[in-house]
Scaffold this motif. Structure first.
Motif, PDB file in Angstrom:
ATOM      1  N   UNK A   6       0.824  -1.213   0.000  1.00 55.15           N
ATOM      2  CA  UNK A   6       0.000   0.000   0.000  1.00 55.15           C
ATOM      3  C   UNK A   6       0.856   1.261   0.000  1.00 55.15           C
ATOM      4  N   UNK A   7       1.934   1.251   0.760  1.00 54.46           N
ATOM      5  CA  UNK A   7       2.800   2.431   0.832  1.00 54.46           C
ATOM      6  C   UNK A   7       3.444   2.721  -0.528  1.00 54.46           C
ATOM      7  N   UNK A   8       3.953   1.689  -1.199  1.00 52.45           N
ATOM      8  CA  UNK A   8       4.553   1.883  -2.517  1.00 52.45           C
ATOM      9  C   UNK A   8       3.516   2.331  -3.534  1.00 52.45           C
ATOM     10  N   UNK A   9       2.357   1.704  -3.493  1.00 54.56           N
ATOM     11  CA  UNK A   9       1.294   2.067  -4.429  1.00 54.56           C
ATOM     12  C   UNK A   9       0.863   3.519  -4.236  1.00 54.56           C
ATOM     13  N   UNK A  10       0.822   3.953  -2.999  1.00 55.19           N
ATOM     14  CA  UNK A  10       0.478   5.345  -2.696  1.00 55.19           C
ATOM     15  C   UNK A  10       1.525   6.299  -3.255  1.00 55.19           C
ATOM     16  N   UNK A  11       2.808   5.983  -3.043  1.00 55.26           N
ATOM     17  CA  UNK A  11       3.879   6.833  -3.569  1.00 55.26           C
ATOM     18  C   UNK A  11       3.841   6.885  -5.096  1.00 55.26           C
ATOM     19  N   UNK A  12       3.644   5.738  -5.726  1.00 53.46           N
ATOM     20  CA  UNK A  12       3.559   5.681  -7.187  1.00 53.46           C
ATOM     21  C   UNK A  12       2.405   6.559  -7.671  1.00 53.46           C
ATOM     22  N   UNK A  13       1.270   6.456  -7.020  1.00 54.33           N
ATOM     23  CA  UNK A  13       0.087   7.228  -7.412  1.00 54.33           C
ATOM     24  C   UNK A  13       0.276   8.722  -7.214  1.00 54.33           C
TER      25      UNK A  13
END
Length: 153
Positions: A6-13
């Protein structure tokens, strides 16, 4: 890149969204033969973390929905970005890595502008490459290097 959480996906987004906003909010700088996409500074994030290859590729695809060239720019521009940021993630020197967007986008977008809307080839390659060089290398490297002191990429 490893497992996506979730943390990586948030940063990517977030980075993809910032790329889109900076591109679309400044269309007079972002589209056409002479481009100074402020959002292109973000390509340097791929140098620090390959996870951002996704952000920049997705961001370019979405931002190019507003391009005057349309769907072809969405596809071709996205490929140009991917071909720039992927090798950036493999280079150990930020100054050398910063040249990849100028080379990739200069050539690919220059040819695109020539073939699709009839702009002269050599000037198109030159103008796009110079715009990328100014934004990514001259402005981006010092800016991102300064931000790196305060933000973990």
């Amino acid at each position: 890149m490893g497992k996506i959480n979730t943390k990586k996906l948030t940063k990517i987004s977030i980075v993809a969204s910032i790329y889109v906003i900076l591109t679309v909010a400044l269309p007079f700088l972002s589209y056409g033969q002479i481009q100074f996409r402020i959002s292109e500074m973000l390509t340097l994030l791929a140098f620090y973390n390959p996870m951002y290859i996704w952000s920049l590729t997705i961001g370019t695809f979405i931002a190019n929905m507003w391009s005057t060239i349309g769907i072809l720019d969405m596809l071709i521009g996205t490929i140009a970005t991917l071909l720039a940021v992927y090798p950036m993630s493999k280079i150990n020197n930020i100054w050398i890595a910063s040249l990849f967007p100028a080379i990739s986008n200069g050539l690919i977008i220059g040819f695109q502008l020539n073939i699709l809307i009839g702009l002269p080839l050599i000037p198109s390659i030159f103008y796009v490459a110079i715009g990328e060089f100014v934004v990514v290398t001259i402005l981006g490297v010092p800016t991102i290097s300064l931000l790196k002191k305060y933000i973990k990429f």
